[in-house]
Design a protein around this motif. Structure first.
Motif, PDB file in Angstrom:
ATOM      1  N   GLY A  52       0.816  -1.207   0.000  1.00 25.38           N
ATOM      2  CA  GLY A  52       0.000   0.000   0.000  1.00 25.38           C
ATOM      3  C   GLY A  52       0.844   1.250   0.000  1.00 25.38           C
ATOM      4  O   GLY A  52       2.074   1.205  -0.121  1.00 25.38           O
ATOM      5  N   MET A  53       0.185   2.385   0.140  1.00 22.38           N
ATOM      6  CA  MET A  53       0.895   3.659   0.151  1.00 22.38           C
ATOM      7  C   MET A  53       1.460   4.002   1.522  1.00 22.38           C
ATOM      8  O   MET A  53       2.359   4.833   1.624  1.00 22.38           O
ATOM      9  N   TRP A  54       0.909   3.379   2.568  1.00 20.37           N
ATOM     10  CA  TRP A  54       1.379   3.687   3.914  1.00 20.37           C
ATOM     11  C   TRP A  54       1.773   2.442   4.704  1.00 20.37           C
ATOM     12  O   TRP A  54       2.259   2.560   5.825  1.00 20.37           O
ATOM     13  N   ARG A  73       4.126  -0.462   8.813  1.00 22.93           N
ATOM     14  CA  ARG A  73       3.790   0.885   8.373  1.00 22.93           C
ATOM     15  C   ARG A  73       5.048   1.638   7.948  1.00 22.93           C
ATOM     16  O   ARG A  73       6.130   1.433   8.498  1.00 22.93           O
ATOM     17  N   TYR A  74       4.867   2.511   6.969  1.00 21.14           N
ATOM     18  CA  TYR A  74       5.976   3.329   6.498  1.00 21.14           C
ATOM     19  C   TYR A  74       6.059   4.608   7.338  1.00 21.14           C
ATOM     20  O   TYR A  74       5.081   5.049   7.936  1.00 21.14           O
ATOM     21  N   THR A  75       7.233   5.191   7.325  1.00 22.14           N
ATOM     22  CA  THR A  75       7.443   6.518   7.893  1.00 22.14           C
ATOM     23  C   THR A  75       8.168   7.373   6.853  1.00 22.14           C
ATOM     24  O   THR A  75       8.728   6.857   5.883  1.00 22.14           O
ATOM     25  N   TYR A  76       8.146   8.682   7.073  1.00 23.82           N
ATOM     26  CA  TYR A  76       8.797   9.578   6.127  1.00 23.82           C
ATOM     27  C   TYR A  76      10.317   9.399   6.115  1.00 23.82           C
ATOM     28  O   TYR A  76      10.982   9.812   5.169  1.00 23.82           O
ATOM     29  N   SER A  77      10.856   8.778   7.142  1.00 17.93           N
ATOM     30  CA  SER A  77      12.308   8.579   7.205  1.00 17.93           C
ATOM     31  C   SER A  77      12.759   7.283   6.539  1.00 17.93           C
ATOM     32  O   SER A  77      13.950   7.000   6.506  1.00 17.93           O
ATOM     33  N   ASP A  78      11.814   6.497   6.006  1.00 16.34           N
ATOM     34  CA  ASP A  78      12.179   5.231   5.371  1.00 16.34           C
ATOM     35  C   ASP A  78      12.825   5.490   4.011  1.00 16.34           C
ATOM     36  O   ASP A  78      12.167   5.972   3.084  1.00 16.34           O
ATOM     37  N   LEU A  81      11.680   3.403   0.420  1.00 15.18           N
ATOM     38  CA  LEU A  81      10.483   3.656  -0.372  1.00 15.18           C
ATOM     39  C   LEU A  81      10.843   4.255  -1.724  1.00 15.18           C
ATOM     40  O   LEU A  81      11.633   5.209  -1.803  1.00 15.18           O
ATOM     41  N   PRO A  82      10.283   3.739  -2.805  1.00 13.65           N
ATOM     42  CA  PRO A  82      10.582   4.288  -4.132  1.00 13.65           C
ATOM     43  C   PRO A  82       9.898   5.640  -4.329  1.00 13.65           C
ATOM     44  O   PRO A  82       8.989   6.037  -3.576  1.00 13.65           O
ATOM     45  N   LEU A  83      10.331   6.322  -5.370  1.00 18.72           N
ATOM     46  CA  LEU A  83       9.825   7.668  -5.629  1.00 18.72           C
ATOM     47  C   LEU A  83       8.325   7.673  -5.923  1.00 18.72           C
ATOM     48  O   LEU A  83       7.620   8.603  -5.526  1.00 18.72           O
ATOM     49  N   ASP A  84       7.824   6.634  -6.596  1.00 20.35           N
ATOM     50  CA  ASP A  84       6.404   6.637  -6.949  1.00 20.35           C
ATOM     51  C   ASP A  84       5.518   6.564  -5.720  1.00 20.35           C
ATOM     52  O   ASP A  84       4.466   7.203  -5.657  1.00 20.35           O
ATOM     53  N   ILE A  85       5.924   5.803  -4.706  1.00 20.75           N
ATOM     54  CA  ILE A  85       5.136   5.733  -3.474  1.00 20.75           C
ATOM     55  C   ILE A  85       5.229   7.044  -2.704  1.00 20.75           C
ATOM     56  O   ILE A  85       4.227   7.540  -2.172  1.00 20.75           O
TER      57      ILE A  85
END
Length: 214
Positions: A52-54, A73-78, A81-85
């Motif tokens: 997913g996106m998050w 879950r993703y965080t902004y510091s990951d 994550l590829p550019l498209d996500i």
């Protein structure tokens, strides 16, 4: 009659906006934007992953209807994550904010129209601004869907951390069911912005005092 037409137009815009905004929020939280089939991975064989996106969730083979084994879950510091996500995250977040602002403007216009006498220029400004916000929100969601689509057809990989136990590239992948919900959200937002009707302020009756009538 013209005022009623305007109110009906705004009510339809508000209904479309509300549905589109809710679907946007729901699609942001769901993981199934991409379905990864992991059939030849080393142990443990997760079998299936929803990207997913998050967040990303992994499932057991032959247990697609059960709860996921793990969700991360993703965080902004990951950094993985590829550019498209990353782009889709910001677009969806901006779309949800713009959709909310568009809804507020429509509600304000309806409330003021029923409670006070507005100047025609002020009413048109609120009406026009809400339409622009909704159209922009719909465009942002559409771009996010396209980013996800091109990532799937190009079979792009994601280098998840080893602790996720998800390979960087699946054996095959396809569009997830959440994408169709996001497409519906984009269509509703665009319809909310494009839906319009010509209306005019009803002519104000001159104030005639009872003495002048006599």
């Amino acid at each position: 009659m013209a005022l009623l037409d305007k109110a009906n137009c705004q009510a339809v815009m508000l209904a479309l906006n509300m549905l589109g905004w809710i679907f946007t929020l729901v699609s942001m939280g769901l993981p199934n934007w991409r379905t990864w089939y992991i059939e030849s991975s080393p142990a443990p064989p997760w079998g299936l992953a929803y990207v997913g996106m998050w967040k990303v969730c992994s499932y057991e083979p032959n247990g697609l209807q059960s709860r996921p084994i793990a969700c991360h879950r993703y965080t902004y510091s990951d950094a993985y994550l590829p550019l498209d996500i990353l782009l889709a995250q910001h677009l969806l977040l901006a779309a949800s904010i713009l959709g909310f602002l568009g809804k507020r403007l429509i509600v304000m216009d309806l409330w003021r129209g029923y409670t006070t006498q507005l100047q025609k220029d002020t009413t048109c400004d609120l009406f026009f601004t809400s339409r622009i916000l909704n159209i922009t929100a719909g465009a942002f969601i559409s771009i996010a869907v396209l980013c996800n689509y091109y990532a799937v057809i190009n079979e792009e990989a994601i280098h998840f951390p080893p602790s996720f136990h998800i390979p960087y590239r699946p054996d095959r992948q396809e569009m997830g069911s959440t994408v169709y919900l996001a497409i519906l959200a984009a269509l509703l937002m665009l319809l909310s912005g494009l839906f319009t009707t010509s209306f005019q302020q009803p002519p104000q009756r001159p104030n005639v005092s009872p003495i002048s009538q006599v």
